[in-house]
Motif scaffolding. Structure first.
Motif, PDB file in Angstrom:
ATOM      1  N   LYS A  45     -55.718 -21.796 -53.531  1.00  0.00           N
ATOM      2  CA  LYS A  45     -56.105 -23.130 -53.086  1.00  0.00           C
ATOM      3  C   LYS A  45     -57.485 -23.457 -53.630  1.00  0.00           C
ATOM      4  CE  LYS A  45     -56.417 -25.969 -48.960  1.00  0.00           C
ATOM      5  NZ  LYS A  45     -56.285 -25.975 -47.496  1.00  0.00           N
ATOM      6  N   ASP A  46     -57.588 -24.612 -54.256  1.00  0.00           N
ATOM      7  CA  ASP A  46     -58.873 -25.080 -54.741  1.00  0.00           C
ATOM      8  C   ASP A  46     -59.711 -25.490 -53.533  1.00  0.00           C
ATOM      9  OD1 ASP A  46     -60.668 -27.539 -55.591  1.00  0.00           O
ATOM     10  OD2 ASP A  46     -60.316 -26.314 -57.378  1.00  0.00           O
ATOM     11  N   PRO A  47     -60.943 -24.961 -53.382  1.00  0.00           N
ATOM     12  CA  PRO A  47     -61.729 -25.249 -52.180  1.00  0.00           C
ATOM     13  C   PRO A  47     -62.206 -26.700 -52.084  1.00  0.00           C
ATOM     14  CG  PRO A  47     -63.012 -23.956 -53.733  1.00  0.00           C
ATOM     15  CD  PRO A  47     -61.628 -24.048 -54.284  1.00  0.00           C
ATOM     16  N   PHE A  48     -62.249 -27.404 -53.169  1.00  0.00           N
ATOM     17  CA  PHE A  48     -62.758 -28.774 -53.133  1.00  0.00           C
ATOM     18  C   PHE A  48     -61.655 -29.812 -53.168  1.00  0.00           C
ATOM     19  CE2 PHE A  48     -66.166 -26.147 -54.655  1.00  0.00           C
ATOM     20  CZ  PHE A  48     -67.185 -26.508 -53.785  1.00  0.00           C
ATOM     21  N   CYS A  67     -61.789 -33.584 -59.425  1.00  0.00           N
ATOM     22  CA  CYS A  67     -62.167 -32.352 -58.739  1.00  0.00           C
ATOM     23  C   CYS A  67     -63.605 -31.982 -59.075  1.00  0.00           C
ATOM     24  CB  CYS A  67     -61.234 -31.217 -59.120  1.00  0.00           C
ATOM     25  SG  CYS A  67     -59.591 -31.404 -58.429  1.00  0.00           S
ATOM     26  N   ARG A  68     -63.998 -32.151 -60.310  1.00  0.00           N
ATOM     27  CA  ARG A  68     -65.361 -31.866 -60.708  1.00  0.00           C
ATOM     28  C   ARG A  68     -66.327 -32.779 -59.964  1.00  0.00           C
ATOM     29  NH1 ARG A  68     -68.297 -34.686 -62.957  1.00  0.00           N
ATOM     30  NH2 ARG A  68     -70.035 -34.496 -64.290  1.00  0.00           N
ATOM     31  N   ASP A  69     -65.984 -34.076 -59.875  1.00  0.00           N
ATOM     32  CA  ASP A  69     -66.848 -35.023 -59.168  1.00  0.00           C
ATOM     33  C   ASP A  69     -66.983 -34.649 -57.696  1.00  0.00           C
ATOM     34  OD1 ASP A  69     -67.046 -36.360 -61.565  1.00  0.00           O
ATOM     35  OD2 ASP A  69     -65.538 -37.874 -61.034  1.00  0.00           O
ATOM     36  N   LYS A  70     -65.886 -34.250 -57.099  1.00  0.00           N
ATOM     37  CA  LYS A  70     -65.917 -33.851 -55.694  1.00  0.00           C
ATOM     38  C   LYS A  70     -66.771 -32.596 -55.506  1.00  0.00           C
ATOM     39  CE  LYS A  70     -62.629 -33.603 -51.910  1.00  0.00           C
ATOM     40  NZ  LYS A  70     -61.220 -33.577 -51.554  1.00  0.00           N
ATOM     41  N   GLU A  73     -70.466 -33.585 -55.800  1.00  0.00           N
ATOM     42  CA  GLU A  73     -70.883 -34.317 -54.589  1.00  0.00           C
ATOM     43  C   GLU A  73     -71.099 -33.338 -53.433  1.00  0.00           C
ATOM     44  OE1 GLU A  73     -68.497 -37.004 -51.466  1.00  0.00           O
ATOM     45  OE2 GLU A  73     -68.427 -37.699 -53.559  1.00  0.00           O
ATOM     46  N   GLN A  74     -70.195 -32.391 -53.277  1.00  0.00           N
ATOM     47  CA  GLN A  74     -70.315 -31.412 -52.191  1.00  0.00           C
ATOM     48  C   GLN A  74     -71.531 -30.507 -52.420  1.00  0.00           C
ATOM     49  OE1 GLN A  74     -68.439 -31.375 -49.582  1.00  0.00           O
ATOM     50  NE2 GLN A  74     -68.884 -29.440 -48.617  1.00  0.00           N
ATOM     51  N   ARG A  75     -71.772 -30.137 -53.657  1.00  0.00           N
ATOM     52  CA  ARG A  75     -72.880 -29.245 -53.973  1.00  0.00           C
ATOM     53  C   ARG A  75     -74.227 -29.930 -53.754  1.00  0.00           C
ATOM     54  NH1 ARG A  75     -73.423 -27.473 -59.991  1.00  0.00           N
ATOM     55  NH2 ARG A  75     -74.153 -29.596 -60.032  1.00  0.00           N
TER      56      ARG A  75
END
Length: 80
Positions: A45-48, A67-70, A73-75
């Motif tokens: 499962k991808d965590p983001f 996914c990269r953008d998410k 943003e989370q980081r």
């Protein structure tokens, strides 16, 4: 027209000889219980993105994509 018939006869002869000489391909159905329990790949499962994908096809970084953008943003969120 004769050339086409000759080609067809040669092809049919080739397929017949090939079927008699070479062993048949195994069917797509597994014949033993060991093949039934074999795992082809593990899903992770991808965590983001919260999506599952085969571990074999996973990569460590994605340059473009949602996914990269998410992930970015989370980081960049300040941790509490």
């Amino acid at each position: 027209m004769r050339f086409l018939i000759l080609c067809l006869l040669i092809y049919v002869g080739y397929r017949t000889v090939k079927a008699l000489i070479l062993p048949r391909e195994s069917s797509s159905q597994p014949e033993t219980q060991g093949e039934l329990t074999r795992i082809d790949d593990v899903m992770v499962k991808d965590p983001f993105c919260q999506t599952y994908f085969p571990k074999r096809s996973g990569i460590k970084a994605v340059i473009d994509g949602a996914c990269r953008d998410k992930f970015v943003e989370q980081r960049n969120k300040p941790s509490t």
